[in-house]
Design a protein around this motif. Structure first.
Motif, mmCIF file in Angstrom:
data_model
loop_
_atom_site.group_PDB
_atom_site.id
_atom_site.type_symbol
_atom_site.label_atom_id
_atom_site.label_comp_id
_atom_site.label_asym_id
_atom_site.label_seq_id
_atom_site.Cartn_x
_atom_site.Cartn_y
_atom_site.Cartn_z
ATOM 1 N N ARG A 56 26.927 -19.973 -33.849
ATOM 2 C CA ARG A 56 26.818 -19.374 -35.787
ATOM 3 C C ARG A 56 28.300 -18.009 -35.771
ATOM 4 N NH1 ARG A 56 22.647 -18.980 -31.888
ATOM 5 N NH2 ARG A 56 22.510 -16.800 -31.458
ATOM 6 N N HIS A 238 21.796 -14.965 -27.895
ATOM 7 C CA HIS A 238 20.089 -15.820 -28.536
ATOM 8 C C HIS A 238 19.540 -14.276 -29.613
ATOM 9 C CE1 HIS A 238 18.172 -13.056 -25.777
ATOM 10 N NE2 HIS A 238 16.934 -13.597 -26.578
ATOM 11 N N PRO A 242 19.739 -15.410 -35.341
ATOM 12 C CA PRO A 242 19.233 -17.154 -34.732
ATOM 13 C C PRO A 242 18.701 -17.397 -36.085
ATOM 14 C CG PRO A 242 17.858 -14.285 -34.103
ATOM 15 C CD PRO A 242 19.433 -13.925 -34.394
ATOM 16 N N ASP A 243 18.693 -18.461 -35.970
ATOM 17 C CA ASP A 243 18.268 -19.376 -37.069
ATOM 18 C C ASP A 243 17.487 -20.837 -36.750
ATOM 19 O OD1 ASP A 243 20.368 -21.093 -35.589
ATOM 20 O OD2 ASP A 243 21.995 -21.729 -36.881
ATOM 21 N N GLY A 244 17.009 -21.100 -36.010
ATOM 22 C CA GLY A 244 15.543 -20.918 -35.280
ATOM 23 C C GLY A 244 15.984 -22.419 -34.589
ATOM 24 N N THR A 245 17.213 -22.640 -34.493
ATOM 25 C CA THR A 245 17.806 -23.776 -34.273
ATOM 26 C C THR A 245 18.409 -23.774 -32.415
ATOM 27 O OG1 THR A 245 20.149 -23.935 -35.130
ATOM 28 C CG2 THR A 245 17.975 -24.686 -36.541
ATOM 29 N N VAL A 248 16.190 -22.678 -26.896
ATOM 30 C CA VAL A 248 14.978 -22.206 -27.361
ATOM 31 C C VAL A 248 14.708 -21.214 -25.939
ATOM 32 C CG1 VAL A 248 12.140 -21.877 -26.770
ATOM 33 C CG2 VAL A 248 13.128 -23.914 -27.996
#
Length: 265
Positions: A56, A238, A242-245, A248
């Motif tokens: 990221r 994290h 964060p981009d949701g990918t 987890v």
């Protein structure tokens, strides 16, 4: 070409490769990784989240900040997507210099780090404790143009620099020659969130000849003195854009790494 690779002794880059699901490791590395995961079962999540942060951060630097040059310190074993793949996917003309001192990394890098025709990648075998040597190396000088901004990336490596090594000074000496508009992207090991578990992992590393220096939030901030932090500042990896990918992360306690990106005025 022959390389002098000690396969009998665990190495931090190969332990990392094993835990995140790579394939370039030996029995000693697997034994060490298994022992560490027994001490802290969240370790794989933590390591994968760190790598997600690198992705990221580099994507942000290439897309949003317009950076086209990267100096990656402590690059580790090539695991796709590598830094140059992320940068060149956003900007095909990106140039990357990887730096590491593990002979296995050197051997693998020569086969796996080919980039786009428009860009360039180079690998430099050097110790980050010798910034002057890195900055004087032909691979650095012929790949990166110091009249243009450079992103210095120091991902998950400074926890292997002890107080006597002066980690902040090392990073500063690498950053100082870079022009205004350059960036520093770092992830920094900490025991702030799970001190007992992370402390046990650190003892496993130390027992294998790899002592660690974990840092508090204030100690992490010292690396960015005089720089302009990109929002949200210094946070667990994290929680940086964060981009949701990716991995987890269900609990902050499962992440033992601060991350930040900052611009050099």
């Amino acid at each position: 070409m022959d390389f002098d690779i000690d396969t009998e002794t665990a190495h931090s880059a190969r332990i990392y490769d094993y835990i995140i699901g790579g394939k370039d490791h030996f029995p000693a590395d697997r034994e060490a990784g298994d022992a560490m995961c027994r001490e802290w079962p969240a370790l794989p999540v933590h390591m994968r989240a760190n790598r997600d942060f690198m992705h990221r951060a580099v994507r942000h630097l290439a897309r949003e900040a317009g950076i086209r040059q990267f100096l990656d310190i402590g690059s580790g074993i090539p695991t796709s997507p590598n830094l140059h793949e992320i940068a060149q996917a956003a900007a095909p003309d990106s140039r990357v210099v990887y730096v590491d001192n593990d002979p296995l990394v050197l051997a693998l890098s020569r086969d796996r780090l080919a980039g786009t025709p428009e860009g360039r990648t180079a690998y430099l075998e050097a110790d980050m404790r010798d910034p002057a040597g890195i900055l004087a190396a032909p691979a650095f000088r012929t790949t990166l143009d110091l009249d243009r901004p450079v992103a210095l990336t120091v991902i998950a490596i400074v926890h292997f620099l002890l107080d006597e090594h002066d980690a902040v000074g090392i990073v500063r000496r690498l950053l100082d020659p870079l022009p205004s508009g350059s960036y520093l992207a770092m992830s920094i090991g900490t025991a702030d969130f799970a001190p007992e578990e992370v402390g046990r992992v650190a003892r496993e590393y130390a027992a294998r000849g790899m002592p660690m220096r974990l840092r508090t939030d204030a100690e992490a901030a010292a690396f960015f003195t005089g720089l302009d932090l990109v929002d949200p500042g210094i946070v667990q990896v994290h929680r940086w854009h964060p981009d949701g990918t990716g991995t987890v992360v269900e609990r902050d306690e499962d992440i033992a790494m601060y991350g930040a990106v900052a611009r050099k005025p």
